[in-house]
Scaffold this motif. Structure first.
Motif, PDB file in Angstrom:
ATOM      1  N   ALA A  94       1.161  -1.196   0.200  1.00 10.34           N
ATOM      2  CA  ALA A  94      -0.058  -0.028   0.011  1.00 10.34           C
ATOM      3  C   ALA A  94       1.123   0.518   0.273  1.00 10.34           C
ATOM      4  N   THR A  95       2.068   1.272   0.827  1.00  8.45           N
ATOM      5  CA  THR A  95       3.045   2.584   0.555  1.00  8.45           C
ATOM      6  C   THR A  95       3.838   2.829  -0.830  1.00  8.45           C
ATOM      7  N   ILE A  96       3.506   1.866  -1.353  1.00  6.70           N
ATOM      8  CA  ILE A  96       4.363   1.737  -2.483  1.00  6.70           C
ATOM      9  C   ILE A  96       3.565   1.802  -3.544  1.00  6.70           C
ATOM     10  N   ILE A  97       2.657   1.915  -3.317  1.00  8.92           N
ATOM     11  CA  ILE A  97       1.677   1.642  -4.644  1.00  8.92           C
ATOM     12  C   ILE A  97       0.840   3.624  -4.441  1.00  8.92           C
ATOM     13  N   THR A  98       0.878   3.911  -3.046  1.00  9.63           N
ATOM     14  CA  THR A  98       0.599   5.408  -2.665  1.00  9.63           C
ATOM     15  C   THR A  98       1.306   6.264  -3.087  1.00  9.63           C
ATOM     16  N   ARG A  99       3.084   5.381  -3.183  1.00  6.74           N
ATOM     17  CA  ARG A  99       3.853   6.900  -3.100  1.00  6.74           C
ATOM     18  C   ARG A  99       4.118   7.160  -5.316  1.00  6.74           C
ATOM     19  N   LEU A 100       3.652   5.591  -5.721  1.00  3.91           N
ATOM     20  CA  LEU A 100       3.999   5.665  -6.821  1.00  3.91           C
ATOM     21  C   LEU A 100       2.712   6.473  -7.648  1.00  3.91           C
ATOM     22  N   ARG A 101       1.765   6.606  -7.410  1.00  2.00           N
ATOM     23  CA  ARG A 101       0.513   7.313  -8.084  1.00  2.00           C
ATOM     24  C   ARG A 101       0.948   8.881  -6.921  1.00  2.00           C
ATOM     25  N   SER A 102       1.149   9.245  -6.142  1.00  3.31           N
ATOM     26  CA  SER A 102       1.696  10.487  -6.132  1.00  3.31           C
ATOM     27  C   SER A 102       2.303  11.519  -6.502  1.00  3.31           C
ATOM     28  N   GLU A 103       3.251  10.372  -6.974  1.00  2.00           N
ATOM     29  CA  GLU A 103       4.388  10.959  -7.958  1.00  2.00           C
ATOM     30  C   GLU A 103       3.829  11.187  -9.778  1.00  2.00           C
ATOM     31  N   ASN A 104       2.881  10.573  -9.603  1.00  2.00           N
ATOM     32  CA  ASN A 104       2.213  10.643 -11.400  1.00  2.00           C
ATOM     33  C   ASN A 104       0.404  10.713 -11.958  1.00  2.00           C
ATOM     34  N   GLY A 105       0.638  11.783 -10.863  1.00  2.00           N
ATOM     35  CA  GLY A 105      -0.469  12.204 -11.326  1.00  2.00           C
ATOM     36  C   GLY A 105      -1.637  11.606 -10.798  1.00  2.00           C
ATOM     37  N   GLY A 106      -2.064  10.193  -9.591  1.00  2.00           N
ATOM     38  CA  GLY A 106      -2.824   9.541  -8.848  1.00  2.00           C
ATOM     39  C   GLY A 106      -2.881   8.755  -9.736  1.00  2.00           C
ATOM     40  N   ALA A 107      -2.299   7.755 -10.297  1.00  2.00           N
ATOM     41  CA  ALA A 107      -1.962   6.743 -10.759  1.00  2.00           C
ATOM     42  C   ALA A 107      -1.019   6.385 -10.970  1.00  2.00           C
ATOM     43  N   VAL A 108      -1.169   4.755 -11.065  1.00  2.00           N
ATOM     44  CA  VAL A 108       0.350   3.851 -11.256  1.00  2.00           C
ATOM     45  C   VAL A 108       1.024   4.093 -13.091  1.00  2.00           C
ATOM     46  N   PRO A 109       1.633   4.653 -12.817  1.00  2.00           N
ATOM     47  CA  PRO A 109       2.475   4.355 -14.041  1.00  2.00           C
ATOM     48  C   PRO A 109       2.522   3.144 -14.989  1.00  2.00           C
ATOM     49  N   LEU A 110       2.450   3.458 -16.332  1.00  2.00           N
ATOM     50  CA  LEU A 110       2.774   2.204 -17.211  1.00  2.00           C
ATOM     51  C   LEU A 110       3.579   2.118 -17.904  1.00  2.00           C
ATOM     52  N   THR A 111       4.568   1.282 -17.803  1.00  2.00           N
ATOM     53  CA  THR A 111       6.036   1.043 -17.937  1.00  2.00           C
ATOM     54  C   THR A 111       6.529  -0.431 -18.687  1.00  2.00           C
ATOM     55  N   ALA A 112       7.078  -0.141 -19.559  1.00  2.00           N
ATOM     56  CA  ALA A 112       7.772  -1.363 -20.185  1.00  2.00           C
ATOM     57  C   ALA A 112       8.949  -1.953 -19.725  1.00  2.00           C
ATOM     58  N   LEU A 122       8.776  -5.571 -22.791  1.00  2.00           N
ATOM     59  CA  LEU A 122       7.332  -6.509 -22.620  1.00  2.00           C
ATOM     60  C   LEU A 122       6.357  -5.042 -22.513  1.00  2.00           C
ATOM     61  N   PRO A 123       5.068  -5.437 -22.646  1.00  2.00           N
ATOM     62  CA  PRO A 123       4.304  -4.938 -22.792  1.00  2.00           C
ATOM     63  C   PRO A 123       4.118  -3.205 -21.573  1.00  2.00           C
ATOM     64  N   PRO A 124       4.002  -2.613 -22.024  1.00  2.00           N
ATOM     65  CA  PRO A 124       3.617  -1.406 -20.635  1.00  2.00           C
ATOM     66  C   PRO A 124       2.492  -1.864 -19.722  1.00  2.00           C
ATOM     67  N   MET A 125       3.042  -1.704 -18.253  1.00  2.00           N
ATOM     68  CA  MET A 125       2.205  -2.720 -17.126  1.00  2.00           C
ATOM     69  C   MET A 125       2.461  -1.381 -16.189  1.00  2.00           C
ATOM     70  N   PRO A 126       1.427  -1.285 -15.275  1.00  2.00           N
ATOM     71  CA  PRO A 126       1.878  -0.838 -13.937  1.00  2.00           C
ATOM     72  C   PRO A 126       2.835  -1.329 -13.303  1.00  2.00           C
ATOM     73  N   HIS A 127       4.104  -1.962 -13.155  1.00  2.00           N
ATOM     74  CA  HIS A 127       4.536  -2.281 -11.935  1.00  2.00           C
ATOM     75  C   HIS A 127       4.963  -1.449 -10.444  1.00  2.00           C
ATOM     76  N   LEU A 128       5.333  -1.973  -9.536  1.00  2.00           N
ATOM     77  CA  LEU A 128       5.621  -2.023  -8.500  1.00  2.00           C
ATOM     78  C   LEU A 128       6.608  -1.553  -8.144  1.00  2.00           C
ATOM     79  N   PHE A 129       7.222  -1.601  -8.847  1.00  2.00           N
ATOM     80  CA  PHE A 129       9.001  -1.470  -8.832  1.00  2.00           C
ATOM     81  C   PHE A 129       9.744  -0.602  -9.734  1.00  2.00           C
ATOM     82  N   GLN A 130       9.354   0.158  -9.818  1.00  2.00           N
ATOM     83  CA  GLN A 130       9.424   1.768 -10.743  1.00  2.00           C
ATOM     84  C   GLN A 130      10.040   2.842 -10.491  1.00  2.00           C
ATOM     85  N   HIS A 131      10.904   4.036 -10.887  1.00  2.00           N
ATOM     86  CA  HIS A 131      10.899   5.492 -10.366  1.00  2.00           C
ATOM     87  C   HIS A 131      11.235   6.293 -11.847  1.00  2.00           C
ATOM     88  N   ARG A 132      11.769   6.835 -11.541  1.00  2.00           N
ATOM     89  CA  ARG A 132      11.855   7.971 -12.511  1.00  2.00           C
ATOM     90  C   ARG A 132      13.532   7.955 -12.776  1.00  2.00           C
TER      91      ARG A 132
END
Length: 291
Positions: A94-112, A122-132
């Motif tokens: 939940a902490t990971i998801i909250t952080r990703l959402r807070s840094e991407n306008g409220g949504a978990v980013p879709l990342t290849a 691989l196709p873009p997916m809302p990965h839990l472990f990703q960063h800018r």
């Protein structure tokens, strides 16, 4: 606080100028990696494949309570796995998801994600472990994860019996999870299923042997494993095969171990259960699964 803004500070003891923003980011993801690995026992490749869509819901037959479960995309076999998300793991996710959402306008980013073994993106997916990285969202490599762990341990100053700096690899947490779980009552054949092992002998090599008079490992994950273990008089342990509500093919093989001994439900569990139900109703990617 805007985590994306660059901040620096000065160590008053050493005089070193520290990139506070980077240090905070690395500390957070090192914590997230360690906590996820030690509560699941998954492989590093499976960690990097975790996505928001991997959260599915399970209704406990005795209480009717809906709890989140985590889909593990296999890295070494064809059988997908579902792990019950314990309260401690729920808090981390939940902490990971909250952080990703807070840094991407409220949504978990879709990342290849680039798969180094298959040498393809691989196709873009809302990965839990990703960063800018340079303004672009990226899934870190296995080498980056290992580097995060090395830096985190180096900052602690801990050493082994020989006085050398302590070092943990991602796979060490898999061994710790196996030993912790089995030592606290989880039958080894269930541990094998949860770890994705086809051969029980493989699981036995992961489990450290303790003298009966020594103290067994303790901790949140082991306590959860003990609660989840079936009654010794149960003829059929709770390992079943079937399909989930968001599977697109009845031929897909799954393993999971639902535990009915769940009591207190923290807010993070409710959040993930809600997310799991939302994920189940979301259209799946073209290939029908998160990989």
């Amino acid at each position: 606080m805007d985590r994306l803004a660059h901040r620096s500070g000065k160590d008053l003891v050493t005089g070193e100028v520290i990139d506070v923003s980077r240090a905070e980011r690395e500390a957070f993801w090192a914590w997230a990696v360690i906590e996820t690995l030690r509560h699941t026992g998954i492989r590093i490749e499976e960690l990097l494949d975790l996505t928001h869509l991997g959260l599915v819901s399970y209704k406990l037959p005795k209480t009717g309570e809906v709890v989140p479960m985590l889909q593990i995309v296999p890295s070494k076999c064809d059988e997908k796995r579902l792990l019950l998300v314990a309260p401690e793991l729920a808090s981390v996710l939940a902490t990971i998801i909250t952080r990703l959402r807070s840094e991407n306008g409220g949504a978990v980013p879709l990342t290849a994600r680039y798969n180094p073994y298959e040498r393809e993106s691989l196709p873009p997916m809302p990965h839990l472990f990703q960063h800018r990285h340079g303004g672009i969202w990226k899934v870190p490599s296995a080498a980056t994860i290992r580097n995060l762990l090395d830096k985190a341990l180096a900052r602690t100053g801990l050493t082994d019996a020989a006085g050398q700096p302590l070092r943990y690899t991602p796979h060490d947490f898999r061994r710790l999870w196996a030993t912790d779980s089995v030592s606290n009552g989880l039958p080894i054949h269930i541990a094998a299923k949860l770890m994705g092992h086809q051969n029980l002998n493989t699981t036995q090599t992961y489990v450290a042997v303790f003298n009966k008079n020594s103290s067994a490992p303790t901790g949140p994950s082991s306590q959860h494993a003990a609660r989840s273990a079936p009654n010794r008089n149960t003829e059929n342990p709770p390992i079943r095969n079937g399909t989930t509500s968001n599977s697109t093919s009845n031929s897909e093989s799954w393993s999971w171990a639902p535990a009915d001994a769940h009591t207190e439900v923290p807010a993070s569990m409710n959040m993930l259960a809600s997310d799991a139900r939302a994920s189940a109703s979301t259209s799946a990617p073209a290939n029908g699964s998160p990989r």
